[in-house]
Scaffold this active site. Structure first.
Site, mmCIF file in Angstrom:
data_model
loop_
_atom_site.group_PDB
_atom_site.id
_atom_site.type_symbol
_atom_site.label_atom_id
_atom_site.label_comp_id
_atom_site.label_asym_id
_atom_site.label_seq_id
_atom_site.Cartn_x
_atom_site.Cartn_y
_atom_site.Cartn_z
ATOM 1 C CG ASP A 186 13.859 -10.402 -17.866
ATOM 2 O OD1 ASP A 186 12.859 -10.811 -18.498
ATOM 3 O OD2 ASP A 186 14.082 -10.701 -16.684
ATOM 4 C CE1 TYR B 89 13.757 -7.951 -14.687
ATOM 5 C CE2 TYR B 89 13.880 -6.206 -13.047
ATOM 6 C CZ TYR B 89 13.598 -7.518 -13.384
ATOM 7 O OH TYR B 89 13.152 -8.385 -12.414
ATOM 8 C CG HIS C 130 17.321 -14.516 -16.505
ATOM 9 N ND1 HIS C 130 16.285 -14.190 -17.355
ATOM 10 C CD2 HIS C 130 16.857 -14.284 -15.258
ATOM 11 C CE1 HIS C 130 15.248 -13.764 -16.649
ATOM 12 N NE2 HIS C 130 15.568 -13.822 -15.368
#
Length: 265
Positions: free
Chosen positions: A150, A109, A251
């Site tokens: 991500d 992330y 998402h």
DNA sequence: ATGGCTAAGCGTCTTAGA
């Protein structure tokens, strides 16, 4: 083997969807981001009942990543070795890596950056440099290897619904894209998924202003894979169906099907 | 309708997300 990455925007809020999606999608290895939970609050037991092991890095309200696997979970590394902290020295929970069956995988992330002149943006770039350094050896190895997660960067202008909206903003800057290019120079390559609808594989749509119905999306959830991993890719797609309806993350999962031998027990 | 934000914390607002 089916591997996927999904920013769930709170694993607690998403638990019913997470469990049902794991079962319906037949995913073997799932990289999770934005757990937003304390370590003891991660749903290890419900996942174990479905046959999955978990490796979790979480500290509470923000961030948090996990690897969830039903094909093995070995040599787990928690965090980003050599990575920077924020706002001071302490690292945030943004990376976890492990060997899952035939592949070595990371769930990441990447820091958001907030604004270009914000300290968080400089932190984002430092974090990406540390990631490049940490994966260089495995990227050049002979074993299937991939960094999924991500990335908070749209690799190209086509990866946002309207480039003009992003003038002067993070996620589209040259420096961020240069960081992605540096990652590719280690031997990794962007596995671009196919969209299930419309012409571009967006993976994120803002909750606000009808972002999803208007398909105002971004492709920021990425799969960066080395050559042995790429060679095994049979299909890749964004499961935008999971973005629909009440209780969705902002998402959608990115799913990759691989022709790799699974370990037999 | 796929539908004008969502989630968590000590919380009745603030912070963060991108």
């Amino acid at each position: 083997m089916r591997i996927a990455t999904w920013n769930v925007n709170s694993v607690t809020a998403r638990l019913p969807r997470l469990l049902s999606w794991l079962e319906s999608s037949g995913t073997d290895v799932l990289c999770l981001q934005e757990l937003k939970c304390a370590p003891e609050a991660f749903p290890t037991e419900p996942l174990r009942e479905l046959g999955y092991e978990s490796a979790v890095v979480a500290t509470g309200r923000w961030n948090g990543v996990a690897l969830v696997s039903r094909v093995g979970l070995e040599d787990v590394v928690l965090g980003l070795p050599g990575g920077p902290g924020y706002p001071q020295d302490e690292q945030e929970p943004r990376a976890v890596s492990a060997t899952c069956g035939p592949a070595r995988v990371w769930s990441v992330y990447v820091p958001n950056g907030r604004e270009v002149d914000h300290a968080h943006y400089a932190y984002k770039l430092r974090w990406l440099t540390a990631l490049r350094d940490a994966v260089t050896e495995d990227a050049q190895g002979l074993l299937p290897f991939a960094v999924l997660g991500d990335f908070n960067i749209a690799p190209a202008d086509a990866d946002v619904w309207d480039r003009s909206v992003f003038d002067g903003m993070t996620h589209v800057t040259e420096a961020e894209r240069a960081a992605l290019a540096a990652l590719r120079e280690t031997g990794l390559e962007d596995v671009v998924p196919r969209p299930l609808k419309y012409d571009h594989p967006f993976t994120y749509w803002d909750y606000r202003e009808l972002g999803f119905p208007k398909n105002r999306g971004m492709r920021i959830d990425l799969v960066y894979a080395n050559a042995p991993f790429q060679k095994a890719v049979k299909d890749a797609y964004v499961d935008r169906e999971e973005r629909r309806g009440k209780g969705a993350s902002d998402h959608a999962p990115v799913v990759v099907d691989l022709d790799l031998d699974l370990p037999h027990e």
